[in-house]
Design a protein around this motif. Structure first.
Motif, PDB file in Angstrom:
ATOM      1  N   GLN A  41      27.034  13.675  31.321  1.00  0.00           N
ATOM      2  CA  GLN A  41      27.404  15.088  31.327  1.00  0.00           C
ATOM      3  C   GLN A  41      27.660  15.488  32.781  1.00  0.00           C
ATOM      4  OE1 GLN A  41      24.296  17.983  30.555  1.00  0.00           O
ATOM      5  NE2 GLN A  41      25.682  19.245  29.334  1.00  0.00           N
ATOM      6  N   ASP A  42      28.923  15.754  33.094  1.00  0.00           N
ATOM      7  CA  ASP A  42      29.307  16.084  34.465  1.00  0.00           C
ATOM      8  C   ASP A  42      28.852  14.959  35.400  1.00  0.00           C
ATOM      9  OD1 ASP A  42      30.416  18.482  33.554  1.00  0.00           O
ATOM     10  OD2 ASP A  42      28.485  19.509  33.685  1.00  0.00           O
ATOM     11  N   SER A  43      27.964  15.277  36.358  1.00  0.00           N
ATOM     12  CA  SER A  43      27.507  14.264  37.317  1.00  0.00           C
ATOM     13  C   SER A  43      26.140  13.709  36.941  1.00  0.00           C
ATOM     14  CB  SER A  43      27.439  14.869  38.720  1.00  0.00           C
ATOM     15  OG  SER A  43      26.509  15.930  38.751  1.00  0.00           O
ATOM     16  N   LEU A  44      25.720  13.888  35.703  1.00  0.00           N
ATOM     17  CA  LEU A  44      24.427  13.393  35.220  1.00  0.00           C
ATOM     18  C   LEU A  44      24.647  12.274  34.205  1.00  0.00           C
ATOM     19  CD1 LEU A  44      22.706  16.846  34.559  1.00  0.00           C
ATOM     20  CD2 LEU A  44      22.565  15.462  36.646  1.00  0.00           C
ATOM     21  N   ALA A  45      23.750  11.296  34.200  1.00  0.00           N
ATOM     22  CA  ALA A  45      23.850  10.186  33.248  1.00  0.00           C
ATOM     23  C   ALA A  45      22.456   9.781  32.793  1.00  0.00           C
ATOM     24  CB  ALA A  45      24.557   8.997  33.869  1.00  0.00           C
ATOM     25  N   ILE A  46      22.368   9.340  31.552  1.00  0.00           N
ATOM     26  CA  ILE A  46      21.145   8.749  31.007  1.00  0.00           C
ATOM     27  C   ILE A  46      21.498   7.368  30.490  1.00  0.00           C
ATOM     28  CG2 ILE A  46      19.339   8.886  29.254  1.00  0.00           C
ATOM     29  CD1 ILE A  46      19.664  11.925  29.287  1.00  0.00           C
TER      30      ILE A  46
END
Length: 208
Positions: free
Chosen positions: A22-27
């Motif tokens: 999500q945007d500049s976030l990752a899991i």
């Protein structure tokens, strides 16, 4: 790795990593390959969940979780400017991950399961084994966060999502691939992102 005769993956080397972003976030869901052998010498290979990593790409912070839940708490946190993941997972900051040992040749475009690809091929050497490497660029997707080589993807204008290494000799062929599963997140997945982003803003305790 795959068997070129049966066109089937060889399970022993078929590990995978699942990623939500999500945007500049990752899991990332990190799995390990577990191999067991019973008394009849039958071998079982399975992908076993190890942990999750929440990554803020802007601040380069890494939080480790045991479960995918908005109530979970991180069991390990890193805050530094190391451009690589510390333990495992996807390498987001590497621009050119495929080393090659000669000029590449453009091949005809192709379709795989109705997905269009551009292709190039070049020689490269892994250890002492020469390979012919074919790169597949998924031409129905724009450039984004995920590709197997950012430099090649930028040159072709679409992400490199499949690489086949065919050895010149008797070594096993290898294949790497990115599969895009969905373009939206579920309500529960959005809740996990919101909670873990909030946790990431907490300063981790220093090790003694």
């Amino acid at each position: 790795m795959y068997d070129t005769v049966s066109s089937q993956l060889i399970p022993l080397f078929s590990g995978h990593t699942k990623v939500w972003y999500q945007d500049s976030l990752a899991i990332e869901e990190i799995t390990i390959i577990r191999i067991t052998t019973d008394t009849a010498d039958r071998q079982t290979v399975e992908n076993v969940l190890s942990h999750y990593i929440f990554i803020d790409l802007r601040s380069r912070s890494f939080d480790y979780y045991h479960t995918f839940s908005d109530t979970a708490r991180p069991f390990k946190q890193y805050r530094d400017n190391n451009p690589m993941l510390l333990d495992d997972g996807w390498i987001y900051f590497n621009e050119h991950s495929l080393q090659y040992d000669g000029p590449y040749t453009a091949l005809e475009d192709t379709l795989i399961n109705n997905t269009p690809y551009k292709r190039i091929r070049f020689p490269r050497l892994k250890g002492k084994t020469p390979f012919e490497t074919t790169c597949y660029f998924q031409s129905d997707r724009p450039l984004g966060l995920f590709s197997l080589d950012k430099t090649f993807s930028t040159q072709q204008g679409c992400p490199l999502t499949r690489v086949e290494d065919i050895p010149v000799g008797k070594s096993n062929p290898r294949s790497f691939e990115i599969n895009f599963l969905a373009d939206t997140l579920t309500e529960q997945e959005l809740k996990v992102f919101a909670a873990w982003e909030k946790n990431a803003k907490l300063k981790p305790k220093k090790k003694k």
